[in-house]
Design a protein around this motif. Structure first.
Motif, PDB file in Angstrom:
ATOM      1  N   THR A 178      68.538 -13.399  76.233  1.00  0.00           N
ATOM      2  CA  THR A 178      68.149 -13.911  77.813  1.00  0.00           C
ATOM      3  C   THR A 178      69.575 -14.139  78.391  1.00  0.00           C
ATOM      4  O   THR A 178      69.628 -13.948  79.600  1.00  0.00           O
ATOM      5  CB  THR A 178      67.246 -15.034  77.831  1.00  0.00           C
ATOM      6  N   LYS A 206      69.382 -17.301  68.653  1.00  0.00           N
ATOM      7  CA  LYS A 206      68.303 -17.013  69.235  1.00  0.00           C
ATOM      8  C   LYS A 206      68.336 -17.254  70.584  1.00  0.00           C
ATOM      9  O   LYS A 206      68.984 -18.508  71.174  1.00  0.00           O
ATOM     10  CB  LYS A 206      66.935 -17.758  68.631  1.00  0.00           C
ATOM     11  N   ASP A 220      63.204 -11.890  70.468  1.00  0.00           N
ATOM     12  CA  ASP A 220      64.618 -12.908  70.440  1.00  0.00           C
ATOM     13  C   ASP A 220      64.344 -14.130  69.899  1.00  0.00           C
ATOM     14  O   ASP A 220      65.087 -14.622  69.000  1.00  0.00           O
ATOM     15  CB  ASP A 220      65.035 -12.851  71.822  1.00  0.00           C
ATOM     16  N   GLY A 221      63.030 -14.685  70.062  1.00  0.00           N
ATOM     17  CA  GLY A 221      62.859 -16.146  69.655  1.00  0.00           C
ATOM     18  C   GLY A 221      62.400 -16.171  68.114  1.00  0.00           C
ATOM     19  O   GLY A 221      62.663 -17.413  67.615  1.00  0.00           O
ATOM     20  N   THR A 235      61.097 -17.327  74.888  1.00  0.00           N
ATOM     21  CA  THR A 235      61.603 -17.206  73.719  1.00  0.00           C
ATOM     22  C   THR A 235      61.433 -18.651  73.057  1.00  0.00           C
ATOM     23  O   THR A 235      61.402 -18.728  71.749  1.00  0.00           O
ATOM     24  CB  THR A 235      63.315 -16.860  74.124  1.00  0.00           C
ATOM     25  N   SER A 269      61.658 -11.023  74.468  1.00  0.00           N
ATOM     26  CA  SER A 269      61.853 -12.354  74.589  1.00  0.00           C
ATOM     27  C   SER A 269      61.303 -12.917  73.071  1.00  0.00           C
ATOM     28  O   SER A 269      61.765 -13.914  72.458  1.00  0.00           O
ATOM     29  CB  SER A 269      61.356 -13.086  75.673  1.00  0.00           C
ATOM     30  N   TYR A 296      67.786  -9.380  69.550  1.00  0.00           N
ATOM     31  CA  TYR A 296      67.815  -9.229  70.925  1.00  0.00           C
ATOM     32  C   TYR A 296      67.965  -7.812  71.577  1.00  0.00           C
ATOM     33  O   TYR A 296      68.429  -7.518  72.824  1.00  0.00           O
ATOM     34  CB  TYR A 296      69.022 -10.249  71.697  1.00  0.00           C
TER      35      TYR A 296
END
Length: 242
Positions: free
Chosen positions: A6, A2, A134-135, A180, A131, A140
């Motif tokens: 970014t 994670k 992704d988090g 994220t 984001s 991603y």
């Protein structure tokens, strides 16, 4: 992992910025100006397409419009708050400080490059939704696509505006990184309607950035950034009462 999206995005901006700066030395001013205008035109249509995508409803009865009142209220309230805080002046102050730190005070376009590039790559649904994905799940893929787009945009910006563009990687990393990290807490409240409203307002702001690129600095888009908070607050209130 994670947060990888970014990291890739920041690296893409740094690479694009570096490449753009290397290209700059071999470009005539006339070519640099037309590239800025080309970027501005592309940014205008990115903003227009994103705005219309979230406003227009096509059905068997024809075309109707939604979100007009929310867009107006978001921009008016956000601009009022942003002007009181004077966000753009603070962004420019950050740019000036960075400019002094790297001893580039003779670069007249440093602050413009930093502010413009930061606004373009940070504003928009892809930054927020990518984001969050992704988090929450480690997916991603959306940020990877955004990285490719940012890489191309930053090359053009850096080739015309100089080294200030390179430092837009800093607010990008902080902005997307925080989203994220906070994704676990935000996600339960991020409905499709909220994401759509965010995209609507964000796209309108991107259009404003395009206007500034083509016709110099006509709109204080930085001071309009609080407009992005209005649809979030509106959707949260609606969730409480519905």
């Amino acid at each position: 992992m994670k947060g990888l999206g970014t990291i890739i995005n920041v690296i893409a901006v740094l690479m694009g910025g570096t490449l753009g700066i290397l290209i700059k030395g071999g470009m005539k001013e006339k070519l640099q100006n037309i590239l800025v205008q080309a970027c501005g035109l592309a940014t205008l249509f990115i903003g227009i397409s994103g705005t219309l995508q979230n406003m227009l409803i096509i059905s068997d009865d024809g075309i109707s419009v939604q979100g007009t009142l929310l867009l107006i209220c978001s921009l008016v309230i956000g601009s009022f708050v942003g002007e009181l805080i004077d966000i753009e002046a603070k962004l420019e102050a950050v740019g000036e400080n960075l400019k002094g730190m790297i001893k580039s005070r003779n670069d007249s376009r440093f602050v413009d490059g930093f502010v413009t590039a930061s606004l373009v790559i940070c504003i928009g649904a892809m930054a927020v939704v990518g984001s969050l994905q992704d988090g929450l799940t480690g997916d991603y893929s959306m940020l990877l696509s955004k990285s490719v787009l940012d890489f191309i945009i930053i090359i053009v910006f850096a080739s015309t505006m100089g080294i200030g563009v390179l430092f837009s990687a800093l607010p990008l990393g902080i902005y997307q990184g925080l989203i994220t990290l906070l994704a676990v807490f935000i996600a339960p409240y991020m409905t499709d309607s909220m994401i759509s409203s965010l995209s609507l307002v964000g796209s309108a702001l991107i259009f404003g950035v395009g206007v500034n690129l083509i016709w110099e600095k006509k709109l204080r888009v930085g001071n309009m950034l609080p407009a992005l908070c209005v649809p979030v607050i509106y959707e949260l209130i609606m969730q409480m009462f519905l």
